[in-house]
Design a protein around this motif. Sequence first.
Motif, short mmCIF file in Angstrom:
data_model
loop_
_atom_site.label_atom_id
_atom_site.label_comp_id
_atom_site.label_asym_id
_atom_site.label_seq_id
_atom_site.Cartn_x
_atom_site.Cartn_y
_atom_site.Cartn_z
N LEU A 59 -44.99 11.75 1.89
CA LEU A 59 -46.09 10.78 1.89
C LEU A 59 -46.24 10.14 0.52
O LEU A 59 -46.42 8.92 0.41
N ALA A 60 -46.16 10.93 -0.54
CA ALA A 60 -46.26 10.38 -1.90
C ALA A 60 -45.17 9.34 -2.16
O ALA A 60 -45.43 8.29 -2.76
N ASP A 61 -43.97 9.60 -1.67
CA ASP A 61 -42.87 8.64 -1.84
C ASP A 61 -43.17 7.35 -1.09
O ASP A 61 -42.89 6.25 -1.57
N GLU A 62 -43.75 7.47 0.10
CA GLU A 62 -44.11 6.29 0.88
C GLU A 62 -45.23 5.51 0.19
O GLU A 62 -45.19 4.29 0.07
N PHE A 100 -50.95 10.47 -9.12
CA PHE A 100 -51.10 9.54 -7.99
C PHE A 100 -50.00 8.50 -8.09
O PHE A 100 -49.82 7.88 -9.13
N PRO A 101 -49.26 8.27 -6.99
CA PRO A 101 -48.02 7.50 -7.08
C PRO A 101 -48.14 5.98 -7.04
O PRO A 101 -47.12 5.30 -7.08
N ALA A 102 -49.35 5.42 -6.96
CA ALA A 102 -49.48 3.96 -6.81
C ALA A 102 -50.79 3.49 -7.42
O ALA A 102 -51.69 4.29 -7.66
N PRO A 103 -50.92 2.18 -7.65
CA PRO A 103 -52.21 1.65 -8.07
C PRO A 103 -53.26 1.95 -6.99
O PRO A 103 -52.94 1.96 -5.79
N VAL A 145 -57.47 2.07 -10.69
CA VAL A 145 -56.53 2.84 -11.51
C VAL A 145 -55.17 2.17 -11.36
O VAL A 145 -54.63 2.08 -10.26
N PRO A 146 -54.60 1.66 -12.47
CA PRO A 146 -53.30 1.00 -12.38
C PRO A 146 -52.17 2.00 -12.13
O PRO A 146 -52.34 3.21 -12.26
N ARG A 147 -51.02 1.46 -11.84
CA ARG A 147 -49.81 2.29 -11.65
C ARG A 147 -49.53 3.05 -12.93
O ARG A 147 -49.70 2.55 -14.02
N ARG A 148 -49.11 4.29 -12.78
CA ARG A 148 -48.79 5.12 -13.94
C ARG A 148 -47.55 4.65 -14.63
O ARG A 148 -46.73 3.96 -14.18
#
Length: 148
Positions: A59-62, A100-103, A145-148
């Motif tokens: 799910l995190a990859d998606e 967290f994997p996305a904005p 929160v922006p992308r890491r």
Amino acid sequence: DAMPKDVASHIAALEARGDAAMQHLAANLKRHIEANKLIVKSHMFWTAPRLFWEMPRKLADEVASSTLVLVKGDANYRRLVGDRAWPVTVPLSDIVQPWFPAPMLALRTLKAEIAVGLTHDQAERAKARDEDWMVNGQFAQIQFVPRR
């Protein structure tokens, strides 16, 4: 915690209103869904009693391919911050960006004694206005929160 069918019924409700602005919003949402610019998906994790940093890898990859993820509600916000009593001045990004994997855009009405991303002055003004500001559902937060 909203299912794709919930989104469809909300769009239909907006369309049914006599208000031109609501009908315009509904048309925009439908157009974005049809163009795959707005994708609504469900997964068991979103309603599971697990903290967000326990998100399954698949799910995190998606989610990582998303332009923006909306996280709605007080319970989901508490899952984001580990349901911990952080100092109110800690930026939400400091807590979630490492994993967290996305904005993300977090939307919540405060209903628990947990809040982050505020200045000391903001917290003091809220408390001066209402001693129960963190738990009475009368205050809200919108945090990006922006992308890491």
